[in-house]
Design a protein around this motif. Structure first.
Motif, mmCIF file in Angstrom:
data_model
loop_
_atom_site.group_PDB
_atom_site.id
_atom_site.type_symbol
_atom_site.label_atom_id
_atom_site.label_comp_id
_atom_site.label_asym_id
_atom_site.label_seq_id
_atom_site.Cartn_x
_atom_site.Cartn_y
_atom_site.Cartn_z
ATOM 1 N N SER A 114 3.483 23.794 27.148
ATOM 2 C CA SER A 114 4.100 22.469 27.310
ATOM 3 C C SER A 114 5.610 22.584 27.459
ATOM 4 O O SER A 114 6.243 23.486 26.898
ATOM 5 C CB SER A 114 3.758 21.586 26.105
ATOM 6 N N SER A 153 -2.374 26.014 25.308
ATOM 7 C CA SER A 153 -1.581 25.064 26.102
ATOM 8 C C SER A 153 -0.168 25.587 26.308
ATOM 9 O O SER A 153 0.358 26.362 25.489
ATOM 10 C CB SER A 153 -1.516 23.707 25.387
ATOM 11 N N MET A 174 5.439 17.615 30.381
ATOM 12 C CA MET A 174 4.365 18.389 30.975
ATOM 13 C C MET A 174 3.602 19.142 29.895
ATOM 14 O O MET A 174 4.192 19.715 28.989
ATOM 15 C CB MET A 174 5.002 19.384 31.944
ATOM 16 N N ASN A 175 2.257 19.079 29.975
ATOM 17 C CA ASN A 175 1.435 19.848 29.041
ATOM 18 C C ASN A 175 0.227 20.376 29.804
ATOM 19 O O ASN A 175 -0.571 19.619 30.312
ATOM 20 C CB ASN A 175 0.981 18.967 27.870
ATOM 21 N N MET A 176 0.158 21.700 29.931
ATOM 22 C CA MET A 176 -0.955 22.332 30.653
ATOM 23 C C MET A 176 -1.961 22.858 29.640
ATOM 24 O O MET A 176 -1.651 23.745 28.864
ATOM 25 C CB MET A 176 -0.438 23.503 31.506
ATOM 26 N N SER A 207 -3.391 28.717 34.684
ATOM 27 C CA SER A 207 -3.442 27.389 35.305
ATOM 28 C C SER A 207 -2.204 27.202 36.166
ATOM 29 O O SER A 207 -1.202 27.892 35.983
ATOM 30 C CB SER A 207 -3.491 26.327 34.185
ATOM 31 N N VAL A 208 -2.286 26.283 37.114
ATOM 32 C CA VAL A 208 -1.104 25.912 37.891
ATOM 33 C C VAL A 208 -0.986 24.399 37.814
ATOM 34 O O VAL A 208 -1.976 23.703 37.589
ATOM 35 C CB VAL A 208 -1.202 26.351 39.373
ATOM 36 N N CYS A 209 0.240 23.914 37.951
ATOM 37 C CA CYS A 209 0.377 22.455 38.027
ATOM 38 C C CYS A 209 1.640 22.111 38.790
ATOM 39 O O CYS A 209 2.593 22.891 38.830
ATOM 40 C CB CYS A 209 0.354 21.841 36.641
ATOM 41 N N GLN A 210 1.620 20.960 39.442
ATOM 42 C CA GLN A 210 2.795 20.504 40.184
ATOM 43 C C GLN A 210 3.771 19.878 39.194
ATOM 44 O O GLN A 210 3.356 19.140 38.307
ATOM 45 C CB GLN A 210 2.406 19.456 41.230
ATOM 46 N N VAL A 211 5.023 20.270 39.284
ATOM 47 C CA VAL A 211 6.014 19.654 38.391
ATOM 48 C C VAL A 211 7.030 18.893 39.245
ATOM 49 O O VAL A 211 7.558 19.437 40.216
ATOM 50 C CB VAL A 211 6.755 20.685 37.521
ATOM 51 N N LYS A 229 5.453 24.186 42.087
ATOM 52 C CA LYS A 229 4.150 24.622 41.549
ATOM 53 C C LYS A 229 4.406 25.608 40.413
ATOM 54 O O LYS A 229 4.911 26.691 40.614
ATOM 55 C CB LYS A 229 3.327 25.302 42.642
ATOM 56 N N MET A 280 -5.538 24.774 28.965
ATOM 57 C CA MET A 280 -6.447 25.666 29.699
ATOM 58 C C MET A 280 -7.368 26.368 28.711
ATOM 59 O O MET A 280 -7.136 26.346 27.498
ATOM 60 C CB MET A 280 -5.635 26.665 30.511
#
Ligand code: GCU
Length: 596
Positions: A234, A232, A240-242, A254-258, A215, A244
């Protein structure tokens, strides 16, 4: 009063207020920004009796009329290297504790759609900064960066920058009146003129969630408090590009699963190219990702228990008798640590320069960074408490994206008291307001041998607040052995991971003598001391790391022995001339076995 005059007075007052701003929040990753170095030879005036403010040296006045004269001039006088301590540049300044005025000219070309900041990576110990004859900021703390915006203050073309530096020790300072390292003074690290877009990315934090291995957490703070801005983060290698959107404070998170993330570790110090982008700014840097946490009495790195094979060093190049400040200096210190086979470095006893931190991360060292709350601090002084919290914040903000930093150290050898506990508790809270992804630790010198129980014990209620407890214990040096090392029983903070953050003894390189006689200052004595301590370590059930004190002999103002010390603390595994002592090999073998 005529309106016109009134208006001028208001404008001047506004300008006066504007230039008296204290250092603002730090721009994250200055080394990844558009910047011009102000390093080099600066003019200097040694002001032993602190007369420079009265004489307004910072105005750098020149005689005009026949009757004008000034009892100072920067040009034609002393010149000092920046970065660098003054002690090692001039023998007359070796012991100097007082004020030195630094000054230099520099060219600037202010642009309307840009902002400019002066960034000081460190000035030891306190300073006041003047630009074009006007005071613009001040800072206290010899080991953390600060900056000041100069967008409205720069001349097009020539600018004159003056820094009044003072390294006098004081009871309310951090560190205070006596500490076991050289009191280097000066502009000891880089100075930059940083240029950003009008609206820019002020701060960002991109790391793994402390406990969730895939995470990724990203926070971005823009320079303007404006909602609805798209930013963003990235990482192309991870595809991966978040994206927000900022809130009313200009902050987005933001959070994201990698998936398929290769986590950073000492054996695999993997770093990723990360891009942080807003509508008007883009910053990039290499960032690594790892998890570090405590479970019971174990320290886990990336979900596996790890033993901290550590060593400490001061920010000092012994051969130059000066403070380390460059990439080359960092390389010298870190390559010697690499040869010893450690996976951690305790950067004693203060935040060290960014070259060392970034290079350590690339080379694969977990770092323990600390602020210099060293022994006799005035815990009852509110001002001192504020300084400590500022230093901790500056250290964390500077290195919050350095995955190599596993530990924030908040104290070294402080004695229990109500004031100390309150001071450190509030410091801990202040740290956790900023960063909860690292382990908080402090080093204590309170382990005693209890004759009745026949075991080593420690009483200090404050240890309950820490993730990891560390102990400095000089068995065989400051403390003779009460029992044989193999028979030593430790009952110290049994419910937490314990790190021996300092142990060892002195030896003069090349001095041979009786391995049983401490005052021989012999390599044999130091070697045997290390062998004995290692035998004791094997008996400590919750021991999760050891860190010999210290990698290199270092300069200390109270190591008086005329032949064994001559102003050097000789506990180094390596001498001031870079020669490895017998004990170095004992630790190299120990770490080799431990890391198998
Ligand atoms: C203390 C202290 C060190 C010091 C060492 C020593 O533990 O933390 O800064 O240098 O002892 O006495 O050598």
């Amino acid at each position: 009063m005529k309106t016109r005059h009134f208006l001028w007075i208001c404008l001047f007052a506004l300008a006066a207020v504007a230039v008296r701003s204290n250092a603002q929040d730090l721009i994250t990753n200055v080394y990844g920004r558009n910047r011009v170095s102000l390093n080099g030879k600066w003019n200097a005036i040694v002001d032993l009796y602190d007369q420079g403010e009265r004489m307004k040296l910072y105005e750098n006045r020149k005689p005009v009329g026949n009757t004008d004269f000034y009892e100072y001039a920067f040009e034609g006088g002393l010149r000092l290297n920046v970065p660098g301590d003054w002690n090692s540049q001039l023998s007359e300044l070796n012991y100097y504790e007082g004020t030195v005025w630094y000054a230099r000219h520099f060219e600037a070309l202010p642009q309307t759609d840009q902002r400019q900041f002066l960034y000081f990576a460190a000035v030891s110990y306190r300073c006041k900064v003047y630009l074009n004859g006007k005071f613009i900021t001040e800072h206290e703390g010899g080991f953390t960066p600060f900056q000041v915006e100069v967008t409205q203050l720069l001349n097009k073309g020539d600018n004159f920058l003056v820094v009044q530096v003072n390294n006098r020790r004081s009871q309310d300072a951090i560190p205070a009146l006596a500490f076991d390292w050289w009191n280097y003074g000066g502009i000891t690290r880089d100075v930059w003129l940083v240029t950003t877009p009008q609206r820019f990315i002020m701060e960002y934090f991109v790391q793994l969630d402390k406990c969730d291995s895939d995470k990724l957490v990203a926070c971005v703070q823009l320079s303007e408090k404006r909602a609805g801005e798209t930013v963003s983060v990235s990482i192309p290698e991870l595809k991966m590009n978040m994206e927000m959107t900022t809130d009313a404070d200009g902050k987005a998170e933001s959070v994201c699963q990698v998936k398929r993330l290769q986590r950073w570790s000492p054996d695999t110090p993997k770093l990723y190219q990360v891009y942080i982008t807003s509508a008007t700014d883009r910053v990039e840097e290499e960032i690594g990702f790892r998890n570090i946490m405590v479970k019971g009495t174990d320290i886990y790195l990336n979900d596996k228990p790890i033993f901290m094979c550590s060593v400490s060093f001061h920010e000092e190049i012994p051969q130059r008798k000066g403070r380390a400040f460059s990439e080359a200096d960092a390389a010298m210190l870190l390559h010697e640590a690499k040869a010893l086979g450690v996976n951690m470095i305790r950067l004693a006893h203060y935040p060290q320069n960014e070259y060392t931190v970034r290079m350590a991360e690339k080379m694969g060292f977990i770092l323990w960074q600390e602020i210099p709350i060293w022994q006799g601090i005035d815990f009852a002084d509110r001002g001192t408490q504020k300084k400590a919290q500022q230093m901790l914040a500056e250290m964390i903000k500077r290195d919050q994206n350095r995955c190599a930093v596993g530990y924030w150290g908040i104290a070294n050898e402080t004695q229990p008291s109500k004031e100390r506990n309150e001071f450190l508790s509030s410091l801990l809270e202040a740290g956790k307001q900023i960063d909860t992804t690292r382990l908080y630790v402090a080093a204590f010198d309170l382990v005693r041998f209890n004759e009745q129980k026949q075991r080593f014990v420690m009483e200090d209620e404050f240890t309950a607040k820490l993730d990891v407890v560390a102990v400095n214990k000089y068995m065989g040096w400051y403390h003779p052995w009460p029992v044989k090392p193999d028979d030593a029983i430790w009952e110290v903070v049994s419910d937490k991971p314990l790190i021996i953050s300092e142990f060892g003894g002195e030896a003069l390189k090349g001095q041979s003598g009786n391995a049983q006689v401490a005052s021989s200052w012999s390599e044999e004595y130091q070697e045997q001391l290390y062998l004995d301590n290692i035998r004791m370590f094997e008996q400590i059930p919750n021991l999760r790391g050891v860190s010999p004190w210290v990698l290199f002999d270092f300069r200390s103002p109270f190591r008086f022995h005329p032949t064994h010390q001559e102003g050097w603390n000789r506990k180094g595994l390596v001498s001031d001339r870079g020669e490895r002592k017998k004990a170095w090999y004992v630790m190299r073998d120990f770490f080799e076995k431990k890391r198998k």
